[in-house]
Design a protein around this motif. Structure first.
Motif, PDB file in Angstrom:
ATOM      1  N   ARG A  60     -43.226  15.160   0.640  1.00 33.62           N
ATOM      2  CA  ARG A  60     -42.567  14.675   1.852  1.00 33.62           C
ATOM      3  C   ARG A  60     -43.445  14.923   3.085  1.00 33.62           C
ATOM      4  O   ARG A  60     -43.540  14.097   3.978  1.00 33.62           O
ATOM      5  N   ASN A  61     -44.106  16.069   3.119  1.00 35.70           N
ATOM      6  CA  ASN A  61     -44.943  16.378   4.274  1.00 35.70           C
ATOM      7  C   ASN A  61     -46.129  15.434   4.388  1.00 35.70           C
ATOM      8  O   ASN A  61     -46.577  15.113   5.479  1.00 35.70           O
ATOM      9  N   LEU A  62     -46.676  14.995   3.236  1.00 35.73           N
ATOM     10  CA  LEU A  62     -47.758  14.021   3.273  1.00 35.73           C
ATOM     11  C   LEU A  62     -47.275  12.727   3.916  1.00 35.73           C
ATOM     12  O   LEU A  62     -47.988  12.082   4.675  1.00 35.73           O
ATOM     13  N   ARG A  63     -46.016  12.356   3.599  1.00 35.07           N
ATOM     14  CA  ARG A  63     -45.461  11.125   4.179  1.00 35.07           C
ATOM     15  C   ARG A  63     -45.196  11.297   5.673  1.00 35.07           C
ATOM     16  O   ARG A  63     -45.435  10.416   6.475  1.00 35.07           O
ATOM     17  N   LEU A  64     -44.663  12.456   6.056  1.00 33.50           N
ATOM     18  CA  LEU A  64     -44.225  12.656   7.432  1.00 33.50           C
ATOM     19  C   LEU A  64     -45.330  13.169   8.347  1.00 33.50           C
ATOM     20  O   LEU A  64     -45.206  13.121   9.560  1.00 33.50           O
ATOM     21  N   GLY A  65     -46.407  13.721   7.761  1.00 34.99           N
ATOM     22  CA  GLY A  65     -47.449  14.336   8.579  1.00 34.99           C
ATOM     23  C   GLY A  65     -46.968  15.618   9.221  1.00 34.99           C
ATOM     24  O   GLY A  65     -47.422  15.989  10.296  1.00 34.99           O
ATOM     25  N   ARG A  66     -46.024  16.326   8.562  1.00 29.51           N
ATOM     26  CA  ARG A  66     -45.484  17.569   9.108  1.00 29.51           C
ATOM     27  C   ARG A  66     -45.552  18.654   8.048  1.00 29.51           C
ATOM     28  O   ARG A  66     -45.519  18.381   6.846  1.00 29.51           O
ATOM     29  N   THR A  67     -45.658  19.894   8.483  1.00 31.62           N
ATOM     30  CA  THR A  67     -45.761  21.005   7.550  1.00 31.62           C
ATOM     31  C   THR A  67     -44.434  21.699   7.292  1.00 31.62           C
ATOM     32  O   THR A  67     -44.321  22.489   6.376  1.00 31.62           O
ATOM     33  N   ARG A  68     -43.420  21.427   8.119  1.00 30.59           N
ATOM     34  CA  ARG A  68     -42.116  22.091   8.028  1.00 30.59           C
ATOM     35  C   ARG A  68     -42.290  23.603   8.110  1.00 30.59           C
ATOM     36  O   ARG A  68     -41.619  24.361   7.420  1.00 30.59           O
ATOM     37  N   THR A  69     -43.200  24.042   8.948  1.00 28.45           N
ATOM     38  CA  THR A  69     -43.467  25.475   9.102  1.00 28.45           C
ATOM     39  C   THR A  69     -43.384  25.860  10.577  1.00 28.45           C
ATOM     40  O   THR A  69     -43.935  25.165  11.431  1.00 28.45           O
ATOM     41  N   VAL A  70     -42.709  26.972  10.831  1.00 28.87           N
ATOM     42  CA  VAL A  70     -42.522  27.481  12.188  1.00 28.87           C
ATOM     43  C   VAL A  70     -43.105  28.888  12.266  1.00 28.87           C
ATOM     44  O   VAL A  70     -42.969  29.671  11.317  1.00 28.87           O
ATOM     45  N   LEU A  71     -43.741  29.195  13.373  1.00 27.51           N
ATOM     46  CA  LEU A  71     -44.274  30.534  13.593  1.00 27.51           C
ATOM     47  C   LEU A  71     -43.315  31.313  14.485  1.00 27.51           C
ATOM     48  O   LEU A  71     -42.892  30.819  15.529  1.00 27.51           O
ATOM     49  N   LEU A  72     -42.955  32.529  14.073  1.00 25.59           N
ATOM     50  CA  LEU A  72     -42.126  33.423  14.887  1.00 25.59           C
ATOM     51  C   LEU A  72     -43.021  34.539  15.405  1.00 25.59           C
ATOM     52  O   LEU A  72     -43.515  35.362  14.630  1.00 25.59           O
ATOM     53  N   VAL A  73     -43.267  34.540  16.716  1.00 21.23           N
ATOM     54  CA  VAL A  73     -44.168  35.518  17.335  1.00 21.23           C
ATOM     55  C   VAL A  73     -43.328  36.627  17.957  1.00 21.23           C
ATOM     56  O   VAL A  73     -42.523  36.387  18.856  1.00 21.23           O
ATOM     57  N   VAL A  74     -43.494  37.845  17.457  1.00 21.94           N
ATOM     58  CA  VAL A  74     -42.695  38.989  17.911  1.00 21.94           C
ATOM     59  C   VAL A  74     -43.624  40.174  18.159  1.00 21.94           C
ATOM     60  O   VAL A  74     -44.763  40.186  17.706  1.00 21.94           O
TER      61      VAL A  74
END
Length: 338
Positions: A60-74
């Motif tokens: 799905r990510n190849l199709r959407l060009g998205r990684t579905r990943t978020v960085l939480l900086v704490v």
């Protein structure tokens, strides 16, 4: 689906939920609003959970060009508060097919090792605490869709800001101590350049200062028990009227005050009342148990992740600060109480 069979497919989910595969794709791709009923969407999510279905994110990510990943900086994970923030954020993220990667910034300032060769290429967005905001430039996180936690909404770097109502929490502490009869306060302040700590100092000074005959002294300390011990011991042993109440910026600092009081032969709360912020497990491990402001860390993380999802989808995030609650325990009493 029988045990030992192949991994469940979207067709299995559709059959279990009684909907089409297209509906499953819309719901699990978080594109269902306005196309699928809320009750139907929940039925699809429930079926996916029960079957243990996981979408093929790589395809799905190849199709959407998205990684579905978020960085939480704490800040560095030295208490369970930010672990709770992560838990809440990860729970919401998982429901929407996202993963959350932690990026702890040491001591709350400066960058840790970059977890990605190119953060912008590997991430869809960032959630960051203002205590760790300095790390953002090192990973180009300020150039991505960004939600700030505990940050000045008027000067935030982010597209959205999620805050706990820490100003109200400070007012609750001040009103509680003033109501007990305290007039001379020590503010044990975290020596961290952060909006949340500036709010605490400002609100405490304003609330106490509105009552005649009061005073607030400030002692700054690193965010550690040892630092709090040294700062509190020096402040409580300084010349002049000794403060009868110590307001700490978090529970860990309060633990340092307990140790300082013992060294000086002072009793909590008979000689000095002590309050904290966070309500982590340490608050009830202390003796006497600590009066503190309870912050819902998991809800904080959930709201942060929901706000980022809204930013990514072009929606307006939920408004309003998250309420906090003063939990009164045995570390506070009237001055000179026996």
């Amino acid at each position: 689906m029988a045990r030992g069979s192949t991994r469940p497919t979207s067709r299995d989910v559709a059959q279990a939920a009684g909907v089409s595969q297209a509906a499953v794709s819309l719901v699990l791709g978080d594109k269902w609003r306005g196309r699928v009923a809320e009750a139907t969407a929940e039925r699809v999510r429930q079926a996916a959970r029960e079957l243990g279905y996981r979408p093929n994110l790589a395809a799905r990510n190849l199709r959407l060009g998205r990684t579905r990943t978020v960085l939480l900086v704490v800040p560095a994970l030295t208490t369970e508060f930010f672990a709770g923030v992560y838990t809440g954020a990860a729970r919401v993220a998982a429901d929407h097919g996202f993963g959350v990667v932690l990026y702890p910034s040491p001591e709350g300032v400066g960058p840790a090792r970059d977890p990605f060769a190119s953060a912008q290429a590997a991430l869809d967005g960032v959630i960051a605490s203002s205590m760790a905001a300095d790390a953002l430039t090192a990973i180009h996180g300020d150039q991505l869709p960004l939600v700030m936690l505990d940050s000045d909404p008027e000067g935030s770097l982010g597209a959205a800001t999620v805050n706990l109502d820490i100003a109200d929490g400070t007012r609750q502490v001040a009103d509680h101590l003033l109501g007990l009869g305290h007039r001379h306060f020590l503010h044990l302040a975290a020596d961290v350049p952060s909006w949340t700590f500036e709010v605490r100092a400002r609100e405490l000074a304003a609330r106490v200062g509105a009552v005649p005959g009061t005073s607030v002294r400030t002692a700054r300390t690193p965010m550690s028990i040892e630092g709090a011990l040294a700062a509190a011991e020096a402040a409580l042993d300084a010349p002049g009227p000794r403060p009868t109440a110590v307001v700490c910026d978090d529970d860990k600092l309060a633990a340092g005050v307990y140790k300082a009081a013992r060294r000086l032969g002072l009793r909590v709360p008979e000689d000095v009342s002590v309050t904290g912020v966070d309500d982590i497990a340490l608050a009830t491990a202390l003796d006497p148990e600590l009066t503190t402001v309870r912050l819902d860390a998991e809800l904080f993380g959930e709201r942060g992740m929901r706000a980022l999802l809204a930013v990514l989808e072009g929606r307006t995030p939920e408004d309003g600060d998250i309420p906090v609650e003063l939990v009164v325990r045995a570390s506070t009493a009237a001055p000179g109480a026996v």
